[in-house]
Enzyme design. Sequence first.
Site, PDB file in Angstrom:
ATOM      1  N   TYR A  40      34.536  30.450  47.943  1.00  0.00           N
ATOM      2  CA  TYR A  40      35.857  29.893  47.622  1.00  0.00           C
ATOM      3  C   TYR A  40      36.603  30.838  46.676  1.00  0.00           C
ATOM      4  O   TYR A  40      37.781  31.160  46.892  1.00  0.00           O
ATOM      5  CB  TYR A  40      35.718  28.500  46.986  1.00  0.00           C
ATOM      6  CG  TYR A  40      36.990  28.045  46.310  1.00  0.00           C
ATOM      7  CD1 TYR A  40      38.120  27.708  47.064  1.00  0.00           C
ATOM      8  CD2 TYR A  40      37.086  28.005  44.923  1.00  0.00           C
ATOM      9  CE1 TYR A  40      39.307  27.322  46.441  1.00  0.00           C
ATOM     10  CE2 TYR A  40      38.262  27.624  44.297  1.00  0.00           C
ATOM     11  CZ  TYR A  40      39.374  27.288  45.060  1.00  0.00           C
ATOM     12  OH  TYR A  40      40.543  26.936  44.442  1.00  0.00           O
ATOM     13  N   SER A  75      46.273  26.974  35.668  1.00  0.00           N
ATOM     14  CA  SER A  75      46.550  26.329  36.956  1.00  0.00           C
ATOM     15  C   SER A  75      46.779  24.834  36.779  1.00  0.00           C
ATOM     16  O   SER A  75      46.084  24.191  35.988  1.00  0.00           O
ATOM     17  CB  SER A  75      45.360  26.544  37.901  1.00  0.00           C
ATOM     18  OG  SER A  75      45.479  25.702  39.025  1.00  0.00           O
ATOM     19  N   THR A 103      54.734  28.243  41.662  1.00  0.00           N
ATOM     20  CA  THR A 103      54.040  28.847  42.808  1.00  0.00           C
ATOM     21  C   THR A 103      54.904  28.641  44.044  1.00  0.00           C
ATOM     22  O   THR A 103      55.056  27.516  44.535  1.00  0.00           O
ATOM     23  CB  THR A 103      52.646  28.218  42.978  1.00  0.00           C
ATOM     24  OG1 THR A 103      51.900  28.524  41.800  1.00  0.00           O
ATOM     25  CG2 THR A 103      51.914  28.777  44.183  1.00  0.00           C
ATOM     26  N   HIS A 133      48.990  35.704  46.255  1.00  0.00           N
ATOM     27  CA  HIS A 133      48.014  34.654  45.968  1.00  0.00           C
ATOM     28  C   HIS A 133      46.586  35.210  46.125  1.00  0.00           C
ATOM     29  O   HIS A 133      45.663  34.490  46.512  1.00  0.00           O
ATOM     30  CB  HIS A 133      48.248  33.471  46.909  1.00  0.00           C
ATOM     31  CG  HIS A 133      48.005  32.113  46.314  1.00  0.00           C
ATOM     32  ND1 HIS A 133      49.014  31.264  45.932  1.00  0.00           N
ATOM     33  CD2 HIS A 133      46.863  31.437  46.046  1.00  0.00           C
ATOM     34  CE1 HIS A 133      48.502  30.143  45.467  1.00  0.00           C
ATOM     35  NE2 HIS A 133      47.193  30.217  45.518  1.00  0.00           N
ATOM     36  N   GLY A 159      44.255  42.250  43.197  1.00  0.00           N
ATOM     37  CA  GLY A 159      43.435  43.447  43.370  1.00  0.00           C
ATOM     38  C   GLY A 159      43.296  44.323  42.145  1.00  0.00           C
ATOM     39  O   GLY A 159      42.743  45.422  42.233  1.00  0.00           O
ATOM     40  N   ARG A 174      41.526  45.636  39.220  1.00  0.00           N
ATOM     41  CA  ARG A 174      40.117  45.590  38.831  1.00  0.00           C
ATOM     42  C   ARG A 174      39.729  46.673  37.835  1.00  0.00           C
ATOM     43  O   ARG A 174      38.571  46.751  37.432  1.00  0.00           O
ATOM     44  CB  ARG A 174      39.218  45.759  40.078  1.00  0.00           C
ATOM     45  CG  ARG A 174      39.487  44.759  41.188  1.00  0.00           C
ATOM     46  CD  ARG A 174      38.999  43.358  40.818  1.00  0.00           C
ATOM     47  NE  ARG A 174      39.269  42.399  41.872  1.00  0.00           N
ATOM     48  CZ  ARG A 174      40.282  41.526  41.859  1.00  0.00           C
ATOM     49  NH1 ARG A 174      41.133  41.500  40.837  1.00  0.00           N
ATOM     50  NH2 ARG A 174      40.467  40.674  42.852  1.00  0.00           N
ATOM     51  N   ARG A 214      40.606  36.666  39.684  1.00  0.00           N
ATOM     52  CA  ARG A 214      39.151  36.549  39.858  1.00  0.00           C
ATOM     53  C   ARG A 214      38.320  37.113  38.709  1.00  0.00           C
ATOM     54  O   ARG A 214      37.242  36.559  38.417  1.00  0.00           O
ATOM     55  CB  ARG A 214      38.741  37.174  41.197  1.00  0.00           C
ATOM     56  CG  ARG A 214      39.295  36.392  42.400  1.00  0.00           C
ATOM     57  CD  ARG A 214      38.907  37.029  43.726  1.00  0.00           C
ATOM     58  NE  ARG A 214      39.416  36.304  44.871  1.00  0.00           N
ATOM     59  CZ  ARG A 214      40.611  36.513  45.438  1.00  0.00           C
ATOM     60  NH1 ARG A 214      41.441  37.415  44.934  1.00  0.00           N
ATOM     61  NH2 ARG A 214      40.981  35.812  46.499  1.00  0.00           N
TER      62      ARG A 214
HETATM   63  C1  LIG Z   1      39.860  30.792  43.121  1.00  0.00           C
HETATM   64  C2  LIG Z   1      41.337  30.972  43.009  1.00  0.00           C
HETATM   65  C3  LIG Z   1      42.129  29.891  42.726  1.00  0.00           C
HETATM   66  C4  LIG Z   1      43.502  30.054  42.597  1.00  0.00           C
HETATM   67  N1  LIG Z   1      44.260  28.977  42.252  1.00  0.00           N
HETATM   68  C5  LIG Z   1      45.583  29.146  42.092  1.00  0.00           C
HETATM   69  C6  LIG Z   1      46.382  28.056  41.675  1.00  0.00           C
HETATM   70  O1  LIG Z   1      45.889  26.974  41.403  1.00  0.00           O
HETATM   71  N2  LIG Z   1      47.719  28.252  41.574  1.00  0.00           N
HETATM   72  C7  LIG Z   1      48.283  29.483  41.843  1.00  0.00           C
HETATM   73  O2  LIG Z   1      49.509  29.626  41.748  1.00  0.00           O
HETATM   74  N3  LIG Z   1      47.539  30.530  42.215  1.00  0.00           N
HETATM   75  C8  LIG Z   1      46.215  30.397  42.328  1.00  0.00           C
HETATM   76  N4  LIG Z   1      45.456  31.458  42.692  1.00  0.00           N
HETATM   77  C9  LIG Z   1      46.082  32.783  42.856  1.00  0.00           C
HETATM   78  C10 LIG Z   1      46.075  33.555  41.526  1.00  0.00           C
HETATM   79  O3  LIG Z   1      47.006  33.016  40.639  1.00  0.00           O
HETATM   80  C11 LIG Z   1      46.434  35.027  41.718  1.00  0.00           C
HETATM   81  O4  LIG Z   1      47.632  35.158  42.403  1.00  0.00           O
HETATM   82  C12 LIG Z   1      45.344  35.822  42.429  1.00  0.00           C
HETATM   83  O5  LIG Z   1      44.067  35.420  41.995  1.00  0.00           O
HETATM   84  C13 LIG Z   1      45.531  37.298  42.154  1.00  0.00           C
HETATM   85  O6  LIG Z   1      44.583  38.041  42.836  1.00  0.00           O
HETATM   86  P1  LIG Z   1      43.229  38.621  42.178  1.00  0.00           P
HETATM   87  O7  LIG Z   1      42.282  37.482  42.113  1.00  0.00           O
HETATM   88  O8  LIG Z   1      42.838  39.671  43.130  1.00  0.00           O
HETATM   89  O9  LIG Z   1      43.566  39.149  40.811  1.00  0.00           O
HETATM   90  C14 LIG Z   1      44.079  31.331  42.806  1.00  0.00           C
HETATM   91  C15 LIG Z   1      43.266  32.423  43.079  1.00  0.00           C
HETATM   92  C16 LIG Z   1      41.907  32.260  43.172  1.00  0.00           C
HETATM   93  C17 LIG Z   1      41.058  33.469  43.428  1.00  0.00           C
HETATM   94  C1  LIG Z   2      43.234  23.916  44.593  1.00  0.00           C
HETATM   95  C2  LIG Z   2      43.816  25.089  45.345  1.00  0.00           C
HETATM   96  C3  LIG Z   2      44.927  24.634  46.241  1.00  0.00           C
HETATM   97  C4  LIG Z   2      44.269  26.137  44.380  1.00  0.00           C
HETATM   98  C5  LIG Z   2      44.745  27.403  44.981  1.00  0.00           C
HETATM   99  O1  LIG Z   2      45.900  27.722  44.907  1.00  0.00           O
HETATM  100  C6  LIG Z   2      43.828  28.334  45.590  1.00  0.00           C
HETATM  101  O2  LIG Z   2      42.639  28.015  45.794  1.00  0.00           O
HETATM  102  O3  LIG Z   2      44.241  29.453  45.934  1.00  0.00           O
END
Ligand SMILES: Cc1cc2nc3c(=O)[nH]c(=O)nc-3n(C[C@H](O)[C@H](O)[C@H](O)COP(=O)(O)O)c2cc1C
Ligand SMILES: CC(C)CC(=O)C(=O)O
Length: 409
Positions: free
Chosen positions: A33, A115, A183, A277, A310, A312, A332
């Site tokens: 996930y 979030s 978002t 995202h 991305g 890192r 992440r």
């Molecule tokens: C597990 C997970 C959950 C996320 N949940 C949300 C969220 O609840 N709301 C949102 O706007 N973006 C969410 N995102 C997107 C992040 O805000 C962000 O745009 C993204 O993680 C950036 O990429 P990176 O993980 O490569 O840095 C989520 C990303 C991940 C990996």
């Molecule tokens: C609970 C999810 C809808 C949160 C999210 O934006 C994601 O997992 O990328």
Amino acid sequence: MANRQRKYDNQVYCIKDLEILGSANMLKSYREYYNEGAMDLITLRENETAYDRYRIRPRVLRNISDLDTATTIFGTKVKFPFGFSPTAMHTLAHPEGEVATSKAAAVANIPMGLSNYSTIKLEDVIAERRDNPYAMQVSLLKNKDAMIQLIRRAESVYFSKVCSKQLINTRDSGAGFKALLLTLDVPYLGRRLNEFRNDFGVPKGMEYPNLFPGVDVTNLEDGQESMAYDDCADWAGVMEFFRKHTKLDIWGKGIYTVQDAELAIEHGMDGIIISNHGGRQLDSVPASLDVLREIVPVAKGRIPIAIDGGIRRGTDIFKALALGADFCFAGRPAIWGLAVGRSIQSKIYITLTRFTTIKYNGQKGVELAINLLYDEFKTTMALAGCRSVTEIGKEYLSLLQPTGVLSKL
Ligand SMILES: Cc1cc2nc3c(=O)[nH]c(=O)nc-3n(C[C@H](O)[C@H](O)[C@H](O)COP(=O)(O)O)c2cc1C
Ligand SMILES: CC(C)CC(=O)C(=O)O
């Protein structure tokens, strides 16, 4: 010696190590996930590899003894141009969840996006703050009441602390949430194959206490109407709604094109985050770094431009800034830090009884993630010959062509 490199524990020397160790500490369905994205993961991969197409062109003999990595975001001075994107459900990675992430962000003086799918109350998360800024992420839902209640709570957080036996209210000194991150890219959830294959679900009884307090969200994917995304949202309506209901800055998160960057400016947004995202929504959209290159020539200086996806390495932050970003976020690495924190043991001594307990420390894992990125970024600045963040520009980068030829930007 001031420029000696920091030593790290736990055999984690870069974010890749953190990803590997953190991933090994998670259940398969949670790991996938967090780590995976939509469909064939094309965008997820390209978000990272886009950075590898650029080469840094260092200058030497620049007297970098006064090197300063600080910058500002959400009106606040922070340690370096990096913060955490909002990511859902940190408690799946570590029981302390967003509280641990918040403690680490506060110690490091970096911003944290929270979030609205946090599994911990926003009041408990913000209580850990120091001088660092926070931003509350808001999903666009059909349920306007849930959004309004969330905004009210984010705005009314009065951070109080006992100081010299007096209760100090620090709201007036700017404590609390500084901005909302809207978002924009989730009118539908992307197709995440891992979630189908693993029958991904949150543990029974888990809540989203900021968005739907008291509701068991175990069946989120089945989408009760009260939790549904707003598929009728448009620019004018969204801005009118949020300007009416908040005094906080409004940033748009999930900008993929020049046209939408222009619309964000036209509608008076206070900032944008170029983001796909983390490759979790529409697969096969371009890497966010490639979109940054298109948007900067038309939007730079007209609106603050942040980017995520991305990032890192410290060199990635440097490259994004050189291509015109004002700020970088990542999602992440905080999750992997939390998961690594499961194997960091902090000994707590209670001296009177000489009792020792071991605590598995989520905060330390997230601090490790931040320290790695900070040390790498500072080293990059020093070795590239940049004394301040404002000096980082495109003259420090070349594009590596597939032929091996380096071309100017
Ligand atoms: C597990 C997970 C959950 C996320 N949940 C949300 C969220 O609840 N709301 C949102 O706007 N973006 C969410 N995102 C997107 C992040 O805000 C962000 O745009 C993204 O993680 C950036 O990429 P990176 O993980 O490569 O840095 C989520 C990303 C991940 C990996
Ligand atoms: C609970 C999810 C809808 C949160 C999210 O934006 C994601 O997992 O990328």
